[in-house]
Design an enzyme around this catalytic site. Structure first.
Site, PDB file in Angstrom:
ATOM      1  N   LYS A 133       0.844  -1.206   0.000  1.00 12.16           N
ATOM      2  CA  LYS A 133       0.000   0.000   0.000  1.00 12.16           C
ATOM      3  C   LYS A 133       0.875   1.250   0.000  1.00 12.16           C
ATOM      4  O   LYS A 133       0.604   2.218  -0.717  1.00 12.16           O
ATOM      5  CB  LYS A 133      -0.944   0.001   1.213  1.00 12.16           C
ATOM      6  CG  LYS A 133      -2.085  -0.998   1.041  1.00 12.16           C
ATOM      7  CD  LYS A 133      -2.867  -1.264   2.313  1.00 12.16           C
ATOM      8  CE  LYS A 133      -3.834  -2.420   2.088  1.00 12.16           C
ATOM      9  NZ  LYS A 133      -4.507  -2.870   3.302  1.00 12.16           N
ATOM     10  N   ASP A 168     -11.197   2.883   4.054  1.00 10.67           N
ATOM     11  CA  ASP A 168     -11.559   1.473   3.890  1.00 10.67           C
ATOM     12  C   ASP A 168     -13.075   1.319   3.758  1.00 10.67           C
ATOM     13  O   ASP A 168     -13.565   0.266   3.385  1.00 10.67           O
ATOM     14  CB  ASP A 168     -11.088   0.674   5.114  1.00 10.67           C
ATOM     15  CG  ASP A 168      -9.959  -0.275   4.752  1.00 10.67           C
ATOM     16  OD1 ASP A 168      -9.700  -0.442   3.549  1.00 10.67           O
ATOM     17  OD2 ASP A 168      -9.345  -0.840   5.668  1.00 10.67           O
ATOM     18  N   GLN A 221      -4.699  -1.536   9.514  1.00 13.82           N
ATOM     19  CA  GLN A 221      -4.542  -2.850   8.891  1.00 13.82           C
ATOM     20  C   GLN A 221      -5.132  -3.936   9.794  1.00 13.82           C
ATOM     21  O   GLN A 221      -4.798  -4.025  10.973  1.00 13.82           O
ATOM     22  CB  GLN A 221      -3.045  -3.111   8.622  1.00 13.82           C
ATOM     23  CG  GLN A 221      -2.767  -4.403   7.893  1.00 13.82           C
ATOM     24  CD  GLN A 221      -3.348  -4.442   6.482  1.00 13.82           C
ATOM     25  OE1 GLN A 221      -3.247  -3.483   5.721  1.00 13.82           O
ATOM     26  NE2 GLN A 221      -3.989  -5.540   6.131  1.00 13.82           N
TER      27      GLN A 221
END
Ligand code: NDP
Length: 307
Positions: free
Chosen positions: A76, A143, A120
């Site tokens: 990422k 997200d 994460q």
């Protein structure tokens, strides 16, 4: 895009068409290149107006040493660099307290240089994941997993939406797949993939059926799909005989199996069978997977523009 229709001659010497492969890597690269140009243009416009010179910023929070999570985070961060997004990497020890994680999220919420916050997953077992995710400012929730953004998606308001479903929709758009009036069948009803992708297909005027582990006669329901999205987590579950001839098949599943003692990644759809029946199919790997990070970058830029 995608490869052109391949023709092959079968045993009976009849000409048979095979589905074209939807190349997620190429589409993800195209999305990143477009983003890079747009970010460059936006930052330059800011420079000219002296209205601020900052680039979009993504904060990534990694708790613990999980090797898979470390790889995802590395990927990422390097993707951010590729398109001109500044990344802020926060590494916390595996035994960090709930309060420390929450305090970091609060600081990132208040940080003007941060447009997107990504925690994460999975977090260590002693951390209450829901509690942490619910603290993220919905307008920085790149997200798209917060209740606020899932609610916005459900009622058709602008927001930041989950990246993998956005990736599925971008693939369909890129491939020019008509959705209006078509029957879309989604297998899987998770908050991460199945439900949001069903809502996105509905918003594009498809008629949507959502299936799950209690669906009766799943093969028959799948066979009625013009567009079939599989998000189950069961290797090669969807067979060629479950697919309507000419359907578009999007395989979200990522399953690790052993073949001749070696690990291999496969999807939820039996790809070799699907290409004989469908018109377009995503492979695994190289289909939906690469789109997820591309859409995370896209969400970060969306948040930057809104702020
Ligand atoms: P979940 O385990 O959260 O959900 C799986 C869904 O599949 C559930 O709704 C479940 O039904 C349904 N299901 C399970 N077994 C069957 C069955 N036999 N028949 C019909 N439906 C069934 O998984 P996720 O949604 O998080 O992920 C799905 C897949 O997508 C996984 O392989 C995952 O690795 C992959 N994935 C890929 C991503 C990418 O970037 N490409 C990102 C995220 C996920 P029920 O609700 O009844 O239990």
């Amino acid at each position: 895009m995608g490869e052109s229709m391949t023709e092959c001659v079968d045993d009976a010497n009849k000409v048979k068409s095979k589905a074209s492969k939807i190349d997620g890597k190429a589409v993800a690269q195209a999305v990143k290149e477009r983003l890079k140009e747009e970010i460059q243009a936006q930052v330059q416009a800011h420079d000219n107006l002296s209205a601020g010179k900052r680039r979009p910023g993504l904060a990534v929070v990694l708790v613990g040493e999980d090797p898979a999570s470390q790889t995802y985070v590395k990927n990422k961060i390097s993707s951010c660099e590729e398109v001109g997004i500044v990344s802020f990497h926060h590494r916390l020890a595996a035994d960090v307290s709930q309060l420390e994680v929450q305090n970091l999220v609060r600081r990132l919420n208040a940080d003007e240089a941060v447009d997107g916050i990504l925690v994460q997953l999975p977090l260590p077992a002693h951390i209450d994941t829901r509690e942490v995710l619910s603290l993220i400012d919905p307008d920085k929730d790149v997200d798209g997993l917060s209740a606020v953004n899932q609610g916005r998606l459900a009622i058709g308001e602008p927001g930041l939406f989950p990246c993998t479903p956005l990736g599925v929709m971008e693939l369909l758009r890129y491939e020019g797949v008509e959705l209006k009036g078509k029957h879309a069948v989604v297998v899987g009803r998770s908050a991460l993939v199945g439900k949001p992708v069903a809502l996105m297909l509905l918003a594009k005027d498809a008629t949507v059926t959502v299936c799950h582990s209690r669906t009766s006669d799943l093969p028959a329901v799948c066979r009625s799909a013009d567009v079939l999205v599989a998000a189950v987590g069961r290797a090669n579950m969807i067979k060629g005989s479950w697919i309507k001839p000419g359907a578009v098949v999007i395989d979200v599943g990522i399953n690790r199996i052993e073949v001749n003692g070696k690990g291999k990644l496969v999807g939820d759809v039996d790809y070799n069978e699907a290409v004989e029946v469908a018109s377009k199919v995503t492979p695994v790997p190289g289909g939906v997977g690469p789109m997820t990070v591309a859409m995370l970058l896209s969400n970060t830029f969306t948040s930057y523009k809104r702020r």
